[in-house]
Every structure is written in structure tokens, then in C-alpha cells.
Scaffold this motif. Structure first.
Motif, PDB file in Angstrom:
ATOM      1  N   GLY A 103       6.501  70.820 -37.407  1.00 29.11           N
ATOM      2  CA  GLY A 103       7.369  71.698 -36.642  1.00 29.11           C
ATOM      3  C   GLY A 103       6.668  72.987 -36.242  1.00 29.11           C
ATOM      4  N   THR A 104       7.214  73.636 -35.193  1.00 21.53           N
ATOM      5  CA  THR A 104       6.745  74.945 -34.764  1.00 21.53           C
ATOM      6  C   THR A 104       7.873  75.947 -34.946  1.00 21.53           C
ATOM      7  N   GLN A 105       7.692  77.135 -34.415  1.00 12.68           N
ATOM      8  CA  GLN A 105       8.697  78.176 -34.573  1.00 12.68           C
ATOM      9  C   GLN A 105      10.000  77.765 -33.894  1.00 12.68           C
ATOM     10  N   VAL A 106      11.085  77.873 -34.612  1.00  9.83           N
ATOM     11  CA  VAL A 106      12.398  77.472 -34.107  1.00  9.83           C
ATOM     12  C   VAL A 106      13.109  78.688 -33.529  1.00  9.83           C
ATOM     13  N   LEU A 147      21.258  70.531 -25.696  1.00 12.07           N
ATOM     14  CA  LEU A 147      21.978  69.269 -25.521  1.00 12.07           C
ATOM     15  C   LEU A 147      21.189  68.162 -26.207  1.00 12.07           C
ATOM     16  N   PRO A 148      21.849  67.053 -26.576  1.00 11.54           N
ATOM     17  CA  PRO A 148      21.094  65.899 -27.072  1.00 11.54           C
ATOM     18  C   PRO A 148      20.184  65.349 -25.984  1.00 11.54           C
ATOM     19  N   LEU A 149      19.069  64.764 -26.373  1.00  8.07           N
ATOM     20  CA  LEU A 149      18.118  64.231 -25.400  1.00  8.07           C
ATOM     21  C   LEU A 149      18.733  63.142 -24.529  1.00  8.07           C
ATOM     22  N   SER A 184       9.491  72.864 -30.352  1.00 14.10           N
ATOM     23  CA  SER A 184       8.653  71.710 -30.044  1.00 14.10           C
ATOM     24  C   SER A 184       8.017  71.184 -31.326  1.00 14.10           C
ATOM     25  N   ASN A 185       8.165  69.889 -31.559  1.00 13.91           N
ATOM     26  CA  ASN A 185       7.622  69.254 -32.758  1.00 13.91           C
ATOM     27  C   ASN A 185       6.536  68.267 -32.373  1.00 13.91           C
ATOM     28  N   THR A 186       5.579  68.109 -33.245  1.00 14.98           N
ATOM     29  CA  THR A 186       4.542  67.101 -33.078  1.00 14.98           C
ATOM     30  C   THR A 186       4.798  65.990 -34.084  1.00 14.98           C
ATOM     31  N   VAL A 187       4.993  64.779 -33.561  1.00 10.61           N
ATOM     32  CA  VAL A 187       5.289  63.630 -34.417  1.00 10.61           C
ATOM     33  C   VAL A 187       4.039  62.770 -34.517  1.00 10.61           C
ATOM     34  N   LEU A 188       3.558  62.568 -35.726  1.00 12.31           N
ATOM     35  CA  LEU A 188       2.365  61.784 -35.987  1.00 12.31           C
ATOM     36  C   LEU A 188       2.760  60.470 -36.654  1.00 12.31           C
ATOM     37  N   THR A 189       2.185  59.396 -36.174  1.00 14.84           N
ATOM     38  CA  THR A 189       2.470  58.078 -36.736  1.00 14.84           C
ATOM     39  C   THR A 189       1.457  57.750 -37.823  1.00 14.84           C
ATOM     40  N   GLY A 190       1.948  57.261 -38.942  1.00 13.25           N
ATOM     41  CA  GLY A 190       1.050  56.936 -40.050  1.00 13.25           C
ATOM     42  C   GLY A 190       1.657  55.881 -40.954  1.00 13.25           C
ATOM     43  N   ARG A 191       1.202  55.874 -42.188  1.00 11.75           N
ATOM     44  CA  ARG A 191       1.717  54.911 -43.163  1.00 11.75           C
ATOM     45  C   ARG A 191       1.492  55.458 -44.567  1.00 11.75           C
ATOM     46  N   LEU A 192       2.157  54.819 -45.527  1.00 14.20           N
ATOM     47  CA  LEU A 192       2.006  55.200 -46.925  1.00 14.20           C
ATOM     48  C   LEU A 192       0.858  54.417 -47.541  1.00 14.20           C
ATOM     49  N   VAL A 194      19.286  70.526 -13.664  1.00 11.43           N
ATOM     50  CA  VAL A 194      18.999  71.446 -14.769  1.00 11.43           C
ATOM     51  C   VAL A 194      17.495  71.618 -14.910  1.00 11.43           C
ATOM     52  N   GLU A 195      17.133  72.778 -15.432  1.00  7.59           N
ATOM     53  CA  GLU A 195      15.755  73.049 -15.820  1.00  7.59           C
ATOM     54  C   GLU A 195      15.686  73.002 -17.343  1.00  7.59           C
ATOM     55  N   LEU A 196      14.730  72.247 -17.866  1.00 10.66           N
ATOM     56  CA  LEU A 196      14.623  72.035 -19.301  1.00 10.66           C
ATOM     57  C   LEU A 196      13.640  73.008 -19.934  1.00 10.66           C
ATOM     58  N   GLY A 197      13.897  73.307 -21.206  1.00  8.84           N
ATOM     59  CA  GLY A 197      13.005  74.145 -21.982  1.00  8.84           C
ATOM     60  C   GLY A 197      12.332  73.345 -23.072  1.00  8.84           C
ATOM     61  N   GLU A 198      12.223  73.934 -24.243  1.00 12.54           N
ATOM     62  CA  GLU A 198      11.564  73.265 -25.358  1.00 12.54           C
ATOM     63  C   GLU A 198      12.401  72.105 -25.874  1.00 12.54           C
ATOM     64  N   GLU A 199      11.713  71.135 -26.472  1.00 13.00           N
ATOM     65  CA  GLU A 199      12.368  69.962 -27.042  1.00 13.00           C
ATOM     66  C   GLU A 199      12.043  69.873 -28.521  1.00 13.00           C
ATOM     67  N   SER A 200      13.010  69.348 -29.265  1.00  9.10           N
ATOM     68  CA  SER A 200      12.784  69.000 -30.659  1.00  9.10           C
ATOM     69  C   SER A 200      12.924  67.493 -30.792  1.00  9.10           C
TER      70      SER A 200
END
Length: 443
Positions: free
Chosen positions: A354-357, A363-365, A136-144, A391-397
Motif C-alpha cells: 500500500g501507499t499513502q491513503v 466508488l466501487p471499481l 494506489s496499491n501494488t499487487v504482487l503475485t507469489g506463493r507460499l 467522469v474523471e478518475l483519480g487514484e485506485e485501490s
């Protein structure tokens, strides 16, 4: 005589009525009955007789009355995912729903077969279920933004009037020692006079140390006002006083701000230019308080800049300890190397934490269809034949999802065009394929 005539008329009418009734019954019997041979059922006649093949008497067969078929579902021609039990309008486009006869799926596997052209037009591709890394990843929106540690603010070292600006536009690159502006200042003129006077005293009394100290102090004053050693030496050589001094850039970089204007009087310390260097740049993202608790300085992150798919690996270098003004967010910052200057401040960027992989069947999303009943995928079960599976889903990346249950290793799953298969099934069958899956799972 009259009574006999009336009686004859009544008898004649009765006979005629009975004949019509028998005719109608014969007509109805002809429509609803047929005769066939017990040995040769392909022989069907509309009246009694003998079989032309074996000579047996034909037997009566009562025809079954056809029940009018009624639609048990209604769908939208433009949005086949809309399926209702009664007539109405499509909630998306407003078109009238069309009736579709639902197909019974009891005891049968729900499936759909497509032609080769349909598969090509729908861009339907498959992939074998396999082991992959997911987390599971956390995506943060930002800018340069500009790295403030790489910016120099140039201010006026003396009060005076701006006579000339050599750089009048932001975004221009400049070199160290390049002229920036001319300043007319009476204060500078006085400092020049003090320097020349101290220089004359040293020449007149070379053995007196106090005059040498006065000369050093006068020179330091000129250096502190922004004059270079070359400019001070030129004053000493020419012995020419000039109230109009040219000031040069103390470092190389790019002009990102201009606060001066020609002909304007400025006080000592007034900001004139801001020069920034872009060999490093900051990526800033906004976090809520709950998200900020999961981050620490030094946490690895991947920065992806808009227009580029290559992530830049870096680490969190700063987390603001207070909320941004007039908001409920805090700022997390990561330093990004920018040796070629290709990254531009203001560009949108995302920071992926990212978290522990771990290893799992993935499968692709895009292969997973989600609705209010859960999630399902389409599995290839034969030549151009596909069937849905719950299907039952688990963690997502960022682009893959783990399959906890519902599939087996080496199953061939549709990874692009799954939603088109779903829509095609609803349009053709008039039923939700997941309803069949729910029925099968309950047995």
C-alpha cells in the motif's frame, strides 16, 4: 369520305386520351390531397364539401409525402456494444448486424427507463457517492514456500548400509527422539570398542586422569556420530557391541524429503531426510527491477492466500540482491506466522504493497465503465430512470476508485449492473450513450 373517317378516328382517340389523363390526375389528387375544416381540423374529407359541424366550406390540404426511413446504425443482437454505421457482420460472433434507427439526443438528456423486473433480473443496485479512503496499491503475485530457517537436514554421520527405514513417506509428522533409520557401520563398531576399552581403563585405574580424558573423548565421538546419551549408557551397561545402530529424529517436524532407501550404502555426510517445521512460512513474490526499487526491508505488506479473503499483515523481510537464475526478476520475501499449520507451502498468494491513503469521493471499481473515449458511470435521475455521466478518475485501490470530477456529492450511482444498462441503451436506441455526452459537453 375516307379522309373524313380518318379525321373522326383521330378526334375520338384524342378525347379518350384526355379523359384518361384527367382520370389519372383526379386519382393522384385524391391520393395526395384532402379537405378539412379550418375551425374543426378533426374533420378530414377526401373531396370538397361543407363541414358537417359549422357548415363552412372545406379547404384543400396538401398531404405530406412520407420519406422512407433508413437505418442510421447497425448493431449485433447478441453483442449490443457493437455499433457500426453500415451493414456487416459482428466481429465477435459473426452474426449479421441488424439496422437500428438512431435517436436524436441533441438538447435532451440521455437516459433509459427500466421496469422493476428488469432491475431485479439485471441485479442493478445503486449507492450514494460518499467519502472514502483510497490509495494506489501494488499487487504482487507469489506463493507460499517452506521457511528454510525452520528446516533440518539429516545426514549420515558414518559410512555404512541402510538396514531399515522407519519413515518411508513424506508429509508424515515426527517427534523428537522417534526412530528414523537403522545403519550398519563398521566404523561405529570400532568407536563402540574404543569406548568400552576406555571405560575398562577408568575402572582399573580410577586415579589416573588421562584415562578419564580418553573416556570422555570416546564418548564425544559416539555423540558426534548421532548416538544419544541413552544409547551410550545402554552400551556401557550391557557391554554388548552392535554394528547396527538405530538413529532417531533430532527435532520434531514434518518429513518433507527422503533421500535414503533400504539396502543402499551411504557415505559419511550423505543426505537422508529433511524435516521442516511450519509454525512460520514464507510468502515469496517475483519483482521486476523497477518494482524492486520501490520496496525496502521492513515495508508493510498484506498477504492474501488463495481461498481466504482475510489479509495477513506482515513486513518484507528479505529482497534478493540478484536476479533469479535464467530470469529478469528478483525475489521479495515476507515471513508469515502459521501457528495452526493451516497455511500450506505451494499455495498461491498475493502481496499488496500500500501507499499513502487519502480521503476522496469514491466508488466501487465495478461502477465505472471504461472505453476508448474515457470513463463513465450511470446515475439514477428518477424512478427507475438512469443517465450516463462522464467522469474523471483519480487514484485506485484494490476495490475502489476516486472520482476527480463529473459527479456531485450525494449523487446516486449504479454500482452493479452498469454494463447491462449500457448494453440495454445501445440495443434500444441504436446509439452510443457516450456520443450524447460528448455532444452535451461541447455545448
Amino acid at each position: 369520305m375516307r379522309h373524313i373517317k380518318n379525321l373522326f378516328t383521330v378526334l375520338l382517340a384524342t378525347v379518350f386520351l384526355m379523359a384518361c389523363t384527367k382520370t389519372d390526375e383526379h386519382a393522384h389528387a385524391t391520393e395526395d390531397t384532402s379537405y378539412t375544416c379550418p375551425m374543426h381540423p378533426q374533420i378530414v374529407e377526401g373531396e370538397p364539401g361543407s363541414c358537417p359541424i359549422c357548415g363552412m366550406d372545406l379547404v384543400l390540404v396538401q398531404k405530406q409525402k412520407k420519406e422512407p426511413e433508413t437505418a442510421s446504425a447497425f448493431t449485433c443482437p447478441m453483442h449490443p456494444q457493437i455499433v457500426q454505421d453500415k451493414a456487416g457482420s459482428c466481429p465477435i460472433c459473426g452474426m449479421d448486424l441488424v439496422p437500428v434507427k438512431k435517436q436524436s439526443t441533441k438538447g435532451e438528456e440521455v437516459s433509459i427507463m427500466l421496469s422493476e423486473s428488469q432491475i431485479q433480473l439485471g441485479n442493478i443496485t445503486t449507492q450514494t457517492l460518499r467519502q472514502g479512503q483510497v490509495g494506489s496499491n501494488t499487487v504482487l503475485t507469489g506463493r507460499l514456500v517452506v521457511d528454510q530457517t525452520q528446516a533440518d537436514l539429516i545426514s549420515s554421520r558414518a559410512a555404512g548400509r541402510i538396514e531399515r527405514l522407519y519413515v518411508k513417506e513424506t508429509g508424515q509428522p515426527i517427534r523428537k527422539g522417534q526412530p528414523l533409520y537403522d545403519l550398519y557401520s563398521e566404523t561405529l563398531l570400532t568407536l563402540e570398542q574404543e569406548y568400552l576399552l576406555a571405560l575398562d581403563q577408568v575402572k582399573a585405574f580410577p586415579s589416573e586422569r588421562q584415562f578419564a580424558s580418553i573416556l570422555d573423548a570416546a564418548k564425544r565421538k559416539l555423540l558426534l556420530t548421532g548416538l544419544t546419551n541413552a544409547q551410550i549408557s545402554r552400551i556401557a551397561q550391557t557391554r554388548k557391541l552392535d554394528a547396527r545402530i538405530t538413529f532417531v529424529a533430532p527435532s520434531s517436524g514434518t518429513v518433507t524429503e527422503i533421500a535414503a532407501a533400504e539396502g543402499v550404502y551411504v557415505a559419511e555426510g550423505s543426505p537422508l531426510y529433511r524435516i521442516s517445521r511450519f509454525n512460520t512460512i514464507w510468502a515469496e513474490a517475483e519483482l521486476y527491477a523497477g518494482e524492486a526499487g520501490a520496496l525496502k526491508i521492513g515495508t508493510p505488506v498484506d498477504v492474501i492466500v488463495a481461498g481466504s479473503n482475510m489479509p495477513i499483515k506482515t513486513k518484507i523481510s528479505f529482497i534478493n540482491p540478484e536476479f533469479r537464475q535464467n530470469s529478469q526478476v528478483v525475489i521479495a520475501r515476507a515471513s508469515v506466522p502459521n501457528p495452526g499449520g493451516g497455511l500450506i507451502p505451494g499455495t498461491q498468494a498475493t502481496m499488496t504493497v500500500g501507499t499513502q491513503v487519502r480521503e476522496a469521493l469514491t466508488l466501487p471499481l465495478d461502477a465505472v465503465i471504461r472505453d476508448s473515449k474515457g470513463a463513465h458511470v450511470w446515475v439514477k435521475i428518477g424512478e427507475n430512470t438512469f443517465s450516463p455521466r462522464r467522469v474523471e478518475l483519480g487514484e485506485e485501490s484494490a476495490n475502489r476508485v476516486a472520482i476527480a470530477s463529473g459527479l456531485q456529492s450525494r449523487d446516486t450511482v449504479v454500482v452493479t449492473g452498469a454494463y447491462l444498462l449500457y448494453s440495454e441503451y445501445v440495443l434500444k436506441q441504436g446509439a452510443d450513450p457516450m456520443a450524447g455526452l460528448n455532444h452535451q459537453s461541447n455545448q
